[in-house]
Design an enzyme around this catalytic site. Sequence first.
Site, PDB file in Angstrom:
ATOM      1  N   CYS A  86       0.837  -1.196   0.000  1.00 34.72           N
ATOM      2  CA  CYS A  86       0.000   0.000   0.000  1.00 34.72           C
ATOM      3  C   CYS A  86       0.876   1.252   0.000  1.00 34.72           C
ATOM      4  CB  CYS A  86      -0.979  -0.061   1.183  1.00 34.72           C
ATOM      5  SG  CYS A  86      -2.363   1.072   1.015  1.00 34.72           S
ATOM      6  N   HIS A 203      -3.601  -5.764   1.099  1.00 37.30           N
ATOM      7  CA  HIS A 203      -2.972  -5.959   2.413  1.00 37.30           C
ATOM      8  C   HIS A 203      -2.958  -7.427   2.823  1.00 37.30           C
ATOM      9  CE1 HIS A 203      -2.545  -1.731   3.635  1.00 37.30           C
ATOM     10  NE2 HIS A 203      -3.636  -1.524   2.933  1.00 37.30           N
ATOM     11  N   GLU A 205      -1.278  -8.653   5.171  1.00 37.92           N
ATOM     12  CA  GLU A 205      -1.183  -8.723   6.638  1.00 37.92           C
ATOM     13  C   GLU A 205      -2.556  -8.619   7.299  1.00 37.92           C
ATOM     14  OE1 GLU A 205      -0.639  -6.149   4.827  1.00 37.92           O
ATOM     15  OE2 GLU A 205      -0.936  -4.241   5.879  1.00 37.92           O
TER      16      GLU A 205
END
Lengths: 229, 80
Positions: A86, A203, A205
């Site tokens: 990002c 993302h 994560e």
Amino acid sequence: MKTAIVVFPGTNRERDMAEALEMASGRPPAMVWHRDGDLPDADLIVVPGGFSYGDYLRAGAMAAHSPVLRSVADAARRGVAVLGVCNGFQILVEAGLLPGALLPNASLKFVCRDIGLRVVNSGTAFAAAYGSDRTLRMPVAHHDGNYFADDGTLDRLEDEDRVAFRYAPLGGEAADRFNPNGSVRNIAGIYNEHGNVLGMMPHPENAVRPDQGSTDGRGLFSGLAAALG
Amino acid sequence: MKAKVHVTLKPGVLDPQGKAIAHALEALGFDGVADVRQGKYIEIDLEDGSGGGAEDRVNEMCEKLLANTVIENYRVEIES
């Protein structure tokens, strides 16, 4: 796998990233404040998401010129794995570690939702756990994720197998809806020429625990842990 | 001495903000707007006596930070 996360004023995804890295590697990452010129010895350096320096001038432009990014660039040249997610992706392109640029979303709106992500090249440590042509579910959350490069650069990226991920329909999604930001050729993530630097807008994560709605991000971190020891 | 820097998107780079402005102008009844491109304007006060080469230095600022030359062009005016 020893990992380090670079943190700028305005970074906000570093804790999520730390959790995902610790889950995969069994040890917490070193958190590196942007003013620290020296990076600790690491097998993987992550530039996480957020709004470094408030996106002043252009998203990622300020952070790209900070001393710590010079150390990240040096490490990348030595072959250390570098992941930018990002805002981290925006910083890596502004720093010249990856080609192209990230423009404001075509919709001019901040987009925060799950997207489908097709694995295009799984021949690197980042995506080895996936195998090609799999479609993953991961969230995006950004305003400037509209990947752009000139046609010559795009052709070269494709010829050299450097497109890591493309946006793809998630179960029945309409063909004109799945690309969340207008990125050229539906590009969601790219590698550098040696395959040791990956920048991506989604993302991973935030897709590592069932309560996040997807665990498809785990493979990226477990694949890196398997490859980097 | 003052440097005036105009940063604009290169032709061919999608400018959704420019498009939105064009639509808004149309909605306000302004006819004949073919296209709108939005850019940035930056003023830099340079210390007096910094001597010649000011334009070169500002060009270098543009290359290194003020513009992203992948997507943007820039134009520098020096005003003494």
